[in-house]
Write a protein that holds these residues in place. Structure first.
Motif, PDB file in Angstrom:
ATOM      1  N   ALA A  15       1.094  -1.083   0.142  1.00 17.06           N
ATOM      2  CA  ALA A  15       0.199  -0.050  -0.061  1.00 17.06           C
ATOM      3  C   ALA A  15       0.626   1.594  -0.082  1.00 17.06           C
ATOM      4  O   ALA A  15       0.486   2.217  -1.092  1.00 17.06           O
ATOM      5  CB  ALA A  15      -0.302   0.353   1.462  1.00 17.06           C
ATOM      6  N   GLU A  16       1.955   1.488   0.722  1.00 14.86           N
ATOM      7  CA  GLU A  16       2.937   2.504   0.570  1.00 14.86           C
ATOM      8  C   GLU A  16       3.060   2.647  -0.080  1.00 14.86           C
ATOM      9  O   GLU A  16       4.064   3.882  -0.565  1.00 14.86           O
ATOM     10  CB  GLU A  16       3.981   2.319   2.009  1.00 14.86           C
ATOM     11  N   ARG A  17       4.043   1.710  -0.862  1.00 20.06           N
ATOM     12  CA  ARG A  17       4.319   2.112  -2.347  1.00 20.06           C
ATOM     13  C   ARG A  17       4.429   2.308  -3.726  1.00 20.06           C
ATOM     14  O   ARG A  17       4.660   2.165  -4.535  1.00 20.06           O
ATOM     15  CB  ARG A  17       5.896   1.303  -2.154  1.00 20.06           C
ATOM     16  N   ALA A  18       2.693   1.843  -3.488  1.00 18.83           N
ATOM     17  CA  ALA A  18       1.371   1.587  -4.726  1.00 18.83           C
ATOM     18  C   ALA A  18       1.781   2.897  -5.821  1.00 18.83           C
ATOM     19  O   ALA A  18       1.631   2.764  -6.796  1.00 18.83           O
ATOM     20  CB  ALA A  18       0.421   1.319  -4.474  1.00 18.83           C
ATOM     21  N   GLY A  19       1.861   4.115  -5.037  1.00 16.89           N
ATOM     22  CA  GLY A  19       2.483   5.152  -5.815  1.00 16.89           C
ATOM     23  C   GLY A  19       3.253   5.085  -7.090  1.00 16.89           C
ATOM     24  O   GLY A  19       3.553   5.290  -7.483  1.00 16.89           O
ATOM     25  N   PRO A  20       4.518   5.249  -6.202  1.00 18.68           N
ATOM     26  CA  PRO A  20       5.122   4.833  -7.350  1.00 18.68           C
ATOM     27  C   PRO A  20       6.432   4.093  -7.448  1.00 18.68           C
ATOM     28  O   PRO A  20       6.030   4.195  -9.405  1.00 18.68           O
ATOM     29  CB  PRO A  20       7.307   4.867  -5.778  1.00 18.68           C
ATOM     30  N   TRP A  21       5.357   2.812  -7.561  1.00 23.41           N
ATOM     31  CA  TRP A  21       5.549   1.698  -8.643  1.00 23.41           C
ATOM     32  C   TRP A  21       4.418   1.720  -9.458  1.00 23.41           C
ATOM     33  O   TRP A  21       4.996   1.458 -10.950  1.00 23.41           O
ATOM     34  CB  TRP A  21       4.956   0.389  -7.874  1.00 23.41           C
ATOM     35  N   GLN A  22       3.426   2.457  -9.546  1.00 25.73           N
ATOM     36  CA  GLN A  22       2.154   2.516 -10.234  1.00 25.73           C
ATOM     37  C   GLN A  22       3.134   4.207 -11.485  1.00 25.73           C
ATOM     38  O   GLN A  22       2.745   3.953 -12.896  1.00 25.73           O
ATOM     39  CB  GLN A  22       1.180   3.014 -10.149  1.00 25.73           C
ATOM     40  N   SER A  23       3.603   4.826 -10.810  1.00 24.79           N
ATOM     41  CA  SER A  23       4.838   5.934 -11.602  1.00 24.79           C
ATOM     42  C   SER A  23       5.692   5.319 -12.296  1.00 24.79           C
ATOM     43  O   SER A  23       5.756   6.078 -13.971  1.00 24.79           O
ATOM     44  CB  SER A  23       4.865   6.991 -11.060  1.00 24.79           C
ATOM     45  N   ALA A  24       5.931   4.774 -11.905  1.00 28.02           N
ATOM     46  CA  ALA A  24       7.501   3.549 -12.651  1.00 28.02           C
ATOM     47  C   ALA A  24       5.933   3.265 -14.101  1.00 28.02           C
ATOM     48  O   ALA A  24       6.308   2.729 -15.097  1.00 28.02           O
ATOM     49  CB  ALA A  24       7.976   2.559 -11.991  1.00 28.02           C
ATOM     50  N   ALA A  25       5.544   1.848 -13.855  1.00 30.81           N
ATOM     51  CA  ALA A  25       4.206   1.122 -14.692  1.00 30.81           C
ATOM     52  C   ALA A  25       3.799   2.592 -16.003  1.00 30.81           C
ATOM     53  O   ALA A  25       4.011   2.244 -17.072  1.00 30.81           O
ATOM     54  CB  ALA A  25       3.609   0.492 -14.241  1.00 30.81           C
ATOM     55  N   ALA A  26       3.546   3.379 -15.826  1.00 35.16           N
ATOM     56  CA  ALA A  26       3.594   4.024 -16.324  1.00 35.16           C
ATOM     57  C   ALA A  26       4.490   4.423 -17.331  1.00 35.16           C
ATOM     58  O   ALA A  26       4.049   5.579 -18.693  1.00 35.16           O
ATOM     59  CB  ALA A  26       2.488   5.328 -15.525  1.00 35.16           C
ATOM     60  N   ARG A  27       5.162   5.015 -16.847  1.00 33.52           N
ATOM     61  CA  ARG A  27       6.438   5.847 -17.759  1.00 33.52           C
ATOM     62  C   ARG A  27       6.722   3.741 -18.401  1.00 33.52           C
ATOM     63  O   ARG A  27       6.760   4.588 -19.828  1.00 33.52           O
ATOM     64  CB  ARG A  27       7.509   5.809 -16.919  1.00 33.52           C
ATOM     65  N   ILE A  28       6.936   3.090 -17.759  1.00 33.70           N
ATOM     66  CA  ILE A  28       7.757   1.871 -19.335  1.00 33.70           C
ATOM     67  C   ILE A  28       7.067   1.828 -20.186  1.00 33.70           C
ATOM     68  O   ILE A  28       6.671   1.348 -20.727  1.00 33.70           O
ATOM     69  CB  ILE A  28       7.258   0.436 -17.747  1.00 33.70           C
ATOM     70  N   HIS A  29       5.242   2.029 -19.439  1.00 32.13           N
ATOM     71  CA  HIS A  29       3.581   1.488 -20.250  1.00 32.13           C
ATOM     72  C   HIS A  29       3.604   2.958 -21.700  1.00 32.13           C
ATOM     73  O   HIS A  29       4.018   2.182 -22.497  1.00 32.13           O
ATOM     74  CB  HIS A  29       2.766   2.495 -20.305  1.00 32.13           C
ATOM     75  N   GLY A  30       4.143   3.962 -21.575  1.00 29.38           N
ATOM     76  CA  GLY A  30       4.570   4.696 -23.053  1.00 29.38           C
ATOM     77  C   GLY A  30       5.795   4.843 -23.482  1.00 29.38           C
ATOM     78  O   GLY A  30       5.740   4.666 -24.804  1.00 29.38           O
ATOM     79  N   LEU A  31       6.512   4.027 -23.011  1.00 35.22           N
ATOM     80  CA  LEU A  31       7.975   3.777 -23.734  1.00 35.22           C
ATOM     81  C   LEU A  31       7.406   1.811 -24.549  1.00 35.22           C
ATOM     82  O   LEU A  31       8.150   1.892 -25.695  1.00 35.22           O
ATOM     83  CB  LEU A  31       9.232   3.159 -22.918  1.00 35.22           C
ATOM     84  N   LEU A  32       7.010   1.842 -23.834  1.00 38.81           N
ATOM     85  CA  LEU A  32       6.549  -0.245 -24.690  1.00 38.81           C
ATOM     86  C   LEU A  32       5.719   0.444 -26.320  1.00 38.81           C
ATOM     87  O   LEU A  32       6.132  -0.841 -26.954  1.00 38.81           O
ATOM     88  CB  LEU A  32       5.593  -0.464 -23.862  1.00 38.81           C
ATOM     89  N   ALA A  33       5.044   1.794 -26.422  1.00 38.58           N
ATOM     90  CA  ALA A  33       4.813   1.975 -27.490  1.00 38.58           C
ATOM     91  C   ALA A  33       6.087   1.983 -28.423  1.00 38.58           C
ATOM     92  O   ALA A  33       5.194   1.859 -29.508  1.00 38.58           O
ATOM     93  CB  ALA A  33       3.654   2.672 -27.033  1.00 38.58           C
ATOM     94  N   THR A  34       6.761   1.869 -27.768  1.00 39.84           N
ATOM     95  CA  THR A  34       8.039   2.368 -29.145  1.00 39.84           C
ATOM     96  C   THR A  34       8.818   1.665 -28.861  1.00 39.84           C
ATOM     97  O   THR A  34      10.001   1.837 -29.878  1.00 39.84           O
ATOM     98  CB  THR A  34       8.293   3.766 -29.024  1.00 39.84           C
ATOM     99  N   GLY A  35       8.774   0.300 -28.684  1.00 40.99           N
ATOM    100  CA  GLY A  35       9.897  -1.075 -28.451  1.00 40.99           C
ATOM    101  C   GLY A  35      10.350  -1.414 -27.149  1.00 40.99           C
ATOM    102  O   GLY A  35       8.941  -0.703 -25.725  1.00 40.99           O
TER     103      GLY A  35
END
Length: 202
Positions: A15-35
Motif C-alpha cells: 500500500a505504501e509503495r503503490a504510488g511510486p510503483w504505478q508511476s514507474a509502470a506508467a512510464r514503462i507503459h508509454g515506452l513500450l509503445a515504441t519498443g
C-alpha cells in the motif's frame, strides 16, 4: 538472484509503495509503445510488482520466470497486489495437459517457464497473438540458446512488446549484449534506489 519481495512484502508495504510503483509502470507503459523496455533495479525495490502494474495497463500478459519453483511466489505476490481483480494461471513443466490452457481470455496473466511455452508453441497449442505483453523476469539469462531468446523471437514475430527485468550490478557490456539480443530500445533504470523506494522520480 532473489528479490526480497518473496519474503518481505506485506500488505502495508504494498500500500505504501503503490504510488511510486504505478508511476514507474506508467512510464514503462508509454515506452513500450515504441519498443522493448529493460527495467533494472536492486533487491527489494519491487521490479516484479512494477511489472504487474504494467500488465494491468497493457492487457493480457505472459510473464516468464527462469525456474518453475519461482512461479508460486510470483502468483502469491500477484494475489497480494491485485486480489481477484485479474485472472491468473500458472503453466510450467509440472502442469498437466488439461492445465495448459493458453488461450482463455479470462486469464489476464499467465506465469510460465519459457521452455514450456516454446515447446507448446511448437505443438500448435498457443495463439501468441492473444497476448499483449511478454515479461522476461531475470532477463539476464537471455543468452545463447536459452529459451528466453526463442520467446523473444516469437514475440517479435507477432509484434508483441517485451519488458525485460534485470537486477542491478551487471556490467554495462553484458547488459548491452542482452539489450542487443532482445532488441531493447528503452531503459527504466532504478539502480541505486533502496527498498524504501525514497527518491524515486514520480
Amino acid at each position: 538472484i532473489r528479490d526480497l519481495m518473496y519474503t518481505g512484502f506485506d500488505e502495508r508495504i504494498i500500500a505504501e509503495r503503490a504510488g511510486p510503483w504505478q508511476s514507474a509502470a506508467a512510464r514503462i507503459h508509454g515506452l513500450l509503445a515504441t519498443g522493448n523496455v529493460r527495467l533494472t533495479a536492486g533487491t527489494s525495490v519491487g521490479k516484479t510488482v512494477i511489472a504487474f502494474h504494467v500488465a494491468e495497463l497493457v492487457g493480457r500478459t505472459l510473464f516468464f520466470v527462469p525456474k518453475r519453483v519461482i512461479s508460486p511466489s510470483h502468483r502469491e505476490l500477484f494475489g497480494m497486489v491485485w486480489g481477484n481483480m485479474l485472472g491468473v494461471r500458472t503453466i510450467t513443466g509440472a502442469s498437466g495437459l488439461a492445465e495448459r490452457v493458453w488461450n482463455d481470455a479470462c486469464d489476464q496473466v499467465i506465469f510460465s517457464t519459457a521452455h514450456v511455452f516454446v515447446e507448446e508453441c511448437a505443438r500448435g497449442r498457443v495463439d501468441v497473438n492473444r497476448f499483449r505483453l511478454f515479461v522476461l523476469d531475470e532477463g539476464h539469462h537471455a543468452t545463447g540458446r536459452h529459451a528466453y531468446v526463442h520467446a523473444e523471437f516469437l514475440a517479435r514475430s507477432a509484434g508483441i512488446p517485451l519488458l525485460v527485468i534485470t537486477p542491478d550490478g551487471a556490467s554495462e557490456s553484458f547488459l548491452e549484449t542482452i539489450d542487443s539480443q532482445l532488441e531493447v530500445r528503452h531503459l527504466e533504470d532504478l539502480s541505486g534506489h533502496t527498498g524504501d523506494f525514497k527518491n524515486i522520480v514520480t
